[in-house]
Scaffold this motif. Structure first.
Motif, PDB file in Angstrom:
ATOM      1  N   ILE A   1       0.826  -1.205   0.000  1.00 10.47           N
ATOM      2  CA  ILE A   1       0.000   0.000   0.000  1.00 10.47           C
ATOM      3  C   ILE A   1       0.864   1.259   0.000  1.00 10.47           C
ATOM      4  O   ILE A   1       0.470   2.304  -0.524  1.00 10.47           O
ATOM      5  N   LYS A   2       2.054   1.173   0.544  1.00 10.12           N
ATOM      6  CA  LYS A   2       2.920   2.344   0.653  1.00 10.12           C
ATOM      7  C   LYS A   2       3.757   2.591  -0.594  1.00 10.12           C
ATOM      8  O   LYS A   2       4.444   3.612  -0.689  1.00 10.12           O
ATOM      9  N   ILE A   3       3.742   1.661  -1.550  1.00  9.73           N
ATOM     10  CA  ILE A   3       4.535   1.827  -2.763  1.00  9.73           C
ATOM     11  C   ILE A   3       4.000   3.008  -3.580  1.00  9.73           C
ATOM     12  O   ILE A   3       2.813   3.077  -3.890  1.00  9.73           O
ATOM     13  N   ARG A   4       4.882   3.922  -3.942  1.00  6.76           N
ATOM     14  CA  ARG A   4       4.505   5.103  -4.720  1.00  6.76           C
ATOM     15  C   ARG A   4       5.047   4.975  -6.145  1.00  6.76           C
ATOM     16  O   ARG A   4       6.256   4.838  -6.330  1.00  6.76           O
TER      17      ARG A   4
ATOM     18  N   GLY B   1     -10.570  -6.908   2.868  1.00  6.64           N
ATOM     19  CA  GLY B   1     -10.822  -6.059   4.027  1.00  6.64           C
ATOM     20  C   GLY B   1      -9.557  -5.413   4.562  1.00  6.64           C
ATOM     21  O   GLY B   1      -9.555  -4.226   4.919  1.00  6.64           O
ATOM     22  N   THR B   2      -8.474  -6.185   4.608  1.00  6.95           N
ATOM     23  CA  THR B   2      -7.204  -5.642   5.104  1.00  6.95           C
ATOM     24  C   THR B   2      -6.691  -4.533   4.194  1.00  6.95           C
ATOM     25  O   THR B   2      -6.216  -3.492   4.666  1.00  6.95           O
ATOM     26  N   THR B   3      -6.793  -4.750   2.887  1.00 12.03           N
ATOM     27  CA  THR B   3      -6.315  -3.743   1.935  1.00 12.03           C
ATOM     28  C   THR B   3      -7.094  -2.440   2.063  1.00 12.03           C
ATOM     29  O   THR B   3      -6.512  -1.345   2.120  1.00 12.03           O
ATOM     30  N   ILE B   4      -8.413  -2.540   2.130  1.00  8.04           N
ATOM     31  CA  ILE B   4      -9.240  -1.333   2.236  1.00  8.04           C
ATOM     32  C   ILE B   4      -8.942  -0.592   3.538  1.00  8.04           C
ATOM     33  O   ILE B   4      -8.814   0.644   3.557  1.00  8.04           O
ATOM     34  N   LYS B   5      -8.802  -1.327   4.620  1.00  6.71           N
ATOM     35  CA  LYS B   5      -8.526  -0.689   5.912  1.00  6.71           C
ATOM     36  C   LYS B   5      -7.193   0.044   5.891  1.00  6.71           C
ATOM     37  O   LYS B   5      -7.089   1.203   6.331  1.00  6.71           O
TER      38      LYS B   5
ATOM     39  N   ILE C   1      -7.385   3.271   3.708  1.00  5.48           N
ATOM     40  CA  ILE C   1      -8.080   4.385   4.350  1.00  5.48           C
ATOM     41  C   ILE C   1      -7.219   4.999   5.451  1.00  5.48           C
ATOM     42  O   ILE C   1      -7.114   6.230   5.576  1.00  5.48           O
ATOM     43  N   PHE C   2      -6.575   4.156   6.252  1.00  5.58           N
ATOM     44  CA  PHE C   2      -5.732   4.679   7.318  1.00  5.58           C
ATOM     45  C   PHE C   2      -4.528   5.438   6.744  1.00  5.58           C
ATOM     46  O   PHE C   2      -4.099   6.439   7.311  1.00  5.58           O
ATOM     47  N   ASN C   3      -3.995   4.946   5.628  1.00  7.90           N
ATOM     48  CA  ASN C   3      -2.896   5.665   4.989  1.00  7.90           C
ATOM     49  C   ASN C   3      -3.371   7.001   4.430  1.00  7.90           C
ATOM     50  O   ASN C   3      -2.648   7.998   4.471  1.00  7.90           O
ATOM     51  N   GLU C   4      -4.590   7.029   3.913  1.00  2.80           N
ATOM     52  CA  GLU C   4      -5.152   8.260   3.368  1.00  2.80           C
ATOM     53  C   GLU C   4      -5.298   9.331   4.449  1.00  2.80           C
ATOM     54  O   GLU C   4      -5.149  10.525   4.178  1.00  2.80           O
TER      55      GLU C   4
ATOM     56  N   SER D   1      -3.339   9.505   7.102  1.00  5.65           N
ATOM     57  CA  SER D   1      -2.068   9.704   7.784  1.00  5.65           C
ATOM     58  C   SER D   1      -1.294  10.858   7.153  1.00  5.65           C
ATOM     59  O   SER D   1      -1.661  11.384   6.098  1.00  5.65           O
ATOM     60  N   SER D   2      -0.198  11.224   7.791  1.00  7.25           N
ATOM     61  CA  SER D   2       0.643  12.297   7.255  1.00  7.25           C
ATOM     62  C   SER D   2       1.456  11.829   6.056  1.00  7.25           C
ATOM     63  O   SER D   2       1.864  12.634   5.225  1.00  7.25           O
ATOM     64  N   ALA D   3       1.707  10.514   5.955  1.00 12.35           N
ATOM     65  CA  ALA D   3       2.468   9.959   4.823  1.00 12.35           C
ATOM     66  C   ALA D   3       1.511   9.423   3.763  1.00 12.35           C
ATOM     67  O   ALA D   3       1.607   8.276   3.320  1.00 12.35           O
ATOM     68  N   ARG D   4       0.588  10.252   3.348  1.00 13.50           N
ATOM     69  CA  ARG D   4      -0.456   9.837   2.412  1.00 13.50           C
ATOM     70  C   ARG D   4       0.128   9.446   1.060  1.00 13.50           C
ATOM     71  O   ARG D   4       0.950  10.165   0.498  1.00 13.50           O
ATOM     72  N   ASN D   5      -0.326   8.311   0.536  1.00 14.04           N
ATOM     73  CA  ASN D   5       0.091   7.844  -0.783  1.00 14.04           C
ATOM     74  C   ASN D   5      -0.885   8.380  -1.832  1.00 14.04           C
ATOM     75  O   ASN D   5      -2.095   8.164  -1.717  1.00 14.04           O
ATOM     76  N   PRO D   6      -0.401   9.073  -2.853  1.00 12.37           N
ATOM     77  CA  PRO D   6      -1.318   9.623  -3.867  1.00 12.37           C
ATOM     78  C   PRO D   6      -2.053   8.564  -4.679  1.00 12.37           C
ATOM     79  O   PRO D   6      -2.998   8.887  -5.401  1.00 12.37           O
ATOM     80  N   ASN D   7      -1.646   7.307  -4.559  1.00 13.75           N
ATOM     81  CA  ASN D   7      -2.302   6.235  -5.318  1.00 13.75           C
ATOM     82  C   ASN D   7      -3.410   5.556  -4.525  1.00 13.75           C
ATOM     83  O   ASN D   7      -3.999   4.577  -4.998  1.00 13.75           O
ATOM     84  N   ASN D   8      -3.724   6.059  -3.347  1.00 16.09           N
ATOM     85  CA  ASN D   8      -4.705   5.387  -2.486  1.00 16.09           C
ATOM     86  C   ASN D   8      -6.060   5.238  -3.164  1.00 16.09           C
ATOM     87  O   ASN D   8      -6.679   4.163  -3.116  1.00 16.09           O
ATOM     88  N   MET D   9      -6.540   6.294  -3.773  1.00 16.27           N
ATOM     89  CA  MET D   9      -7.878   6.261  -4.355  1.00 16.27           C
ATOM     90  C   MET D   9      -7.951   5.310  -5.546  1.00 16.27           C
ATOM     91  O   MET D   9      -8.989   4.684  -5.789  1.00 16.27           O
ATOM     92  N   GLN D  10      -6.854   5.183  -6.274  1.00 14.63           N
ATOM     93  CA  GLN D  10      -6.865   4.235  -7.385  1.00 14.63           C
ATOM     94  C   GLN D  10      -6.894   2.793  -6.878  1.00 14.63           C
ATOM     95  O   GLN D  10      -7.550   1.931  -7.468  1.00 14.63           O
ATOM     96  N   VAL D  11      -6.193   2.543  -5.770  1.00 16.48           N
ATOM     97  CA  VAL D  11      -6.251   1.208  -5.170  1.00 16.48           C
ATOM     98  C   VAL D  11      -7.665   0.922  -4.677  1.00 16.48           C
ATOM     99  O   VAL D  11      -8.204  -0.177  -4.875  1.00 16.48           O
ATOM    100  N   LEU D  12      -8.286   1.912  -4.045  1.00 18.56           N
ATOM    101  CA  LEU D  12      -9.647   1.731  -3.540  1.00 18.56           C
ATOM    102  C   LEU D  12     -10.631   1.534  -4.690  1.00 18.56           C
ATOM    103  O   LEU D  12     -11.554   0.701  -4.599  1.00 18.56           O
ATOM    104  N   TYR D  13     -10.433   2.270  -5.759  1.00 16.40           N
ATOM    105  CA  TYR D  13     -11.289   2.110  -6.940  1.00 16.40           C
ATOM    106  C   TYR D  13     -11.159   0.700  -7.513  1.00 16.40           C
ATOM    107  O   TYR D  13     -12.158   0.067  -7.896  1.00 16.40           O
ATOM    108  N   THR D  14      -9.938   0.181  -7.552  1.00 16.81           N
ATOM    109  CA  THR D  14      -9.716  -1.192  -8.016  1.00 16.81           C
ATOM    110  C   THR D  14     -10.422  -2.194  -7.118  1.00 16.81           C
ATOM    111  O   THR D  14     -11.021  -3.170  -7.595  1.00 16.81           O
ATOM    112  N   ALA D  15     -10.369  -1.967  -5.805  1.00 20.64           N
ATOM    113  CA  ALA D  15     -11.036  -2.871  -4.864  1.00 20.64           C
ATOM    114  C   ALA D  15     -12.550  -2.831  -5.046  1.00 20.64           C
ATOM    115  O   ALA D  15     -13.218  -3.880  -5.001  1.00 20.64           O
TER     116      ALA D  15
END
Length: 752
Positions: A425-428, A454-458, A461-464, A466-480
């Motif tokens: 999830i942290k890979i940019r 469930g683990t991936t979505i959780k 969201i927690f990464n989103e 956080s202060s170290a937000r990954n800009p790819n979070n929403m694309q991962v969530l969209y894929t899920a």
């Protein structure tokens, strides 16, 4: 002349080989010292010598016994005096001229040498070879077989292997054809320890031969197929096969990638329990590589060497097995699983823990990691460096395949695999090509284990948040959400529940997060499944011991109201505006939205009637507020007071769209039941007034021929009674009469 002795057999018994005159030669480049290697990246240089005898050229080594000081002294004296004769069990360091080894070659040899210094992992051939002419090989084997002389058969076969080693660049056709014929009619004669050791010596790296420069891999291919024939029926293969596989995988991959050795290699790989990506998945990745957007911020991709580009198949890009090959493929290392895993992990840790620049990391190391991702420790080791490898143009292609293998084999959902998902999830990644491939791998991750979703979505969201937000979070969530339209919204709702149980007030942040999710995923979310997920009762300790239970219920109600308004897409908005103007455009879109709101309101009333009382005993004011809010009969400011959303320009329009909807029979009935309940704070008069308002509001909706008072299909989740005659209204009033006469609810709690 000198006598040469070898000791040790696989079972520990030793014997002295027969003396044999030999020509004094320098050791070949493949010969290595059987004692400890010199410290550091030492490379011995010298003049290029001829191929040595089989014992010298063999690369199946065994550490020298520790109790032979006389041999060590003789070896040291010979090295100092420059004598060419080899005495004792230990060989001096190789002095022959070899092509300069790459950094990978030095690292691989050092790793193998260090491993052998700890334990005797690969033995030196222990059988005295008997060399015969290739033309009489078959006759010699037949004669020895008639005599029952198994030792001679073994010796003759080892002699044949010795000749192959000497003539590796251009082997004698009569010799290898004879061996192939023997493997066809008498495969068992190759299944002895001495012959296996000798054949494995052909599979090990020979630095004196540069196979990349138009070398001949025929001898290695022959050895693989001879071993396959010998062990085809055996379910328990020796560990030495894995060891030579690891060495060739880190080296030139002469036979590991050969299609002619596929069956043998596939059987070795059963030791790793790795699920290999199908070729179709890799072709999708290849298509993405070719058509990706190489705009600003992305580097040329992928950057391939001529050697890598010329390979038509990778280790994991395998063709479909024939029925015969499928019959030959079976688990071969069930009894040695622990020792094989320990050996592989030691080798990989040694390679990965070396201090080396990123450019010195070998593509072959990544390919070996790809084939061993069946081990959870390997997945965890690899994923921590994947982002760095993916962004290195020299490693991009094998790194993509490694990423796919990690995701496909993340199938235990243990602590290691949860750490793997956390690192993924942290890979940019910025280049579109890499990002597309990453999303393809995320799909495989979600399919690998039922709990990965469930683990991936959780974690996303927690990464989103956080202060170290990954800009790819929403694309991962969209894929899920695309991967599982029913389960993904449920898990997303559970994460929102977790946020709202926090001691800090997360309602404002949750509203903003939900709006961003809906915006980025283009409204492609099942709103009804998401809202129903918000209403599910949780039994975890954090919910049972929740400090702010009343606040939790009120906040869930607010999220439900926001979710219903977020269901207003651009198409729904356009249809609503057209309807207000008297135009009948996109009526199907508008009706679908209205039915969605009606279903969510039905579920919300069920939640307030059944689940909320078990969570907390709300104050009458809060309970009535929640009921009115989900039915959009509350004061308008309660819907936007937290963050001024919806915006003022759309506020009244959105509230009207969500309120002018059909009323389902189940919704109306349950409101009346709530009013008759002594435990719930809504009085009978208030319930009747609310029901009357909802009926009038629904009747006022111009439904264009469609009933605005719906039957309400029984789902089991929202309807707590057996519906025998839906739509007639008889069971509604009958149940109410039963309730008033008996003093308790006549509806069954078992569900429909």
């Amino acid at each position: 002349m000198s006598e040469r002795a070898t000791t040790g057999n696989r079972d520990g018994r030793g014997r002295m080989n027969r003396a044999k005159p030999t020509t004094v030669r320098r050791p070949s480049a493949a010969a290595k010292p059987s004692g400890h290697p010199p410290p550091g990246d030492f490379i011995a240089l010298g003049s290029k010598g001829q191929a040595n005898e089989s014992k010298t050229a063999s690369t199946l080594l065994k550490p020298a016994p520790s109790g032979l000081p006389s041999e060590r002294k003789r070896d040291a004296a010979a090295a100092l005096s420059g004598a060419s004769a080899l005495t004792g069990l230990t060989k001096r360091p190789k002095l022959s001229s070899t092509p300069p080894l790459s950094a990978l070659g030095r690292l691989a040899e050092a790793a193998v040498a260090e491993k052998r210094a700890i334990s005797p992992s690969i033995k030196e051939p222990s059988v005295v070879p008997i060399e015969v002419l290739p033309t009489v090989l078959l006759d010699e084997i037949e004669a020895a077989e008639l005599e029952g002389n198994d030792d001679r058969i073994e010796g003759v076969l080892c002699g044949a292997v010795k000749q192959l080693k000497v003539t590796r660049a251009k082997p004698d056709s009569t010799l290898y054809l004879s061996l192939m014929y023997l493997a066809k009619i008498k495969p068992n004669i190759f299944a002895t320890e001495g012959v296996i050791e000798a054949l494995c010596s052909l599979l090990r790296r020979d630095a004196s031969i540069n196979f990349k420069a138009k070398g001949n891999s025929l001898v290695s291919v022959l050895a693989c197929n001879l071993l396959m024939a010998a062990y085809e029926e055996d379910e328990n293969w020796p560990e030495i096969f894995v060891k030579v596989y690891i060495e060739d995988s880190l080296g030139e991959r002469i036979w590991v990638d050969s299609p002619h050795c596929k069956t043998f290699v596939d059987n070795i790989q059963t030791a790793f329990n790795t699920r290999m990506p199908p070729r179709s998945v890799l072709l999708q990745g290849e298509a993405g590589r070719g058509t990706g957007d190489l705009g600003a911020g992305s580097s040329p991709h992928p950057s391939l060497t001529e050697e890598e580009d010329s390979q038509t198949e990778l280790l994991i890009a395998e063709e479909k097995l024939s029925p015969e090959q499928e019959g030959q493929l079976m688990p071969r290392y069930e009894e040695l699983a622990e020792s094989v895993e320990e050996y592989v992990l030691d080798m990989l840790r040694d390679q990965l823990n070396r201090r080396q620049p990123i450019d010195n990391v070998s593509r072959n190391l990544l390919r070996l990691l790809t084939s061993t991702c069946g081990y959870k420790e390997v997945r965890l080791l690899a994923v921590q460096k994947l982002e760095m490898w993916l962004q290195n143009p020299k490693l991009t292609r094998p790194a993509q395949d490694l990423l796919m293998s990690v995701c496909m084999n993340c199938n235990t959902h243990g602590s290691e695999d949860m750490d793997v998902i956390s690192h993924l999830i942290k890979i940019r990644l910025k280049p579109k090509v890499l990002l597309n491939h990453f999303m393809l791998c995320i799909r495989e991750l979600l399919s690998a284990h039922k709990d990965n979703l469930g683990t991936t979505i959780k974690l996303v969201i927690f990464n989103e948040l956080s202060s170290a937000r990954n800009p790819n979070n929403m694309q991962v969530l969209y894929t899920a959400l695309q991967h599982s339209s029913e389960l993904a919204p449920k898990f997303l709702a559970m994460v929102f529940q977790d946020l709202l149980t926090n001691k800090d007030d997360y309602l404002r942040a949750s509203r903003a997060l939900l709006r961003e999710i809906i915006k980025q995923t283009k409204h492609e979310i099942n709103f009804q499944a998401f809202c129903l997920g918000l209403m599910q009762e949780r039994k975890e300790p954090q919910y049972l011991d929740m400090e702010f239970k009343e606040r939790f219920v009120v906040h869930i109600t607010d999220i439900l109201a926001v979710s219903m308004m977020l269901g207003i897409t651009a198409q729904v908005k356009e249809a609503g505006i057209a309807w207000d103007k008297g135009e009948k455009r996109n009526l199907e879109v508008l009706r679908s939205f209205q039915n969605q709101i009606a279903a969510i309101q039905r579920d919300a009333v069920w939640w307030l009637h059944t689940v909320v009382p078990s969570i907390s005993k709300l104050a009458p004011k809060d309970y009535v507020h929640c009921l009115h809010k989900v039915l959009f009969t509350e004061q308008p400011e309660t819907y936007y007071k937290w963050d001024n959303w919806p915006p003022e320009s759309d506020r009244n329009f959105f509230l009207r769209l969500c309120s002018e909807v059909p009323i389902l029979e189940d919704t109306l009935m349950r409101i009346l039941v709530i009013g008759l309940s002594r435990e719930l704070p809504l009085g009978p008069a208030d319930a009747m007034e609310l029901a009357d308002h909802l009926v009038k509001r629904a009747a006022a909706v111009q439904a264009d021929g469609k009933a605005s008072l719906g039957d309400g299909a029984c789902t089991g989740l929202c309807c707590p009674h057996p519906c025998r005659s839906p739509g007639t209204g008889t069971h509604l009033w009958g149940a109410l009469q039963s309730y008033t006469s008996a003093g308790s609810c006549a509806f069954s709690t078992s569900g429909c």
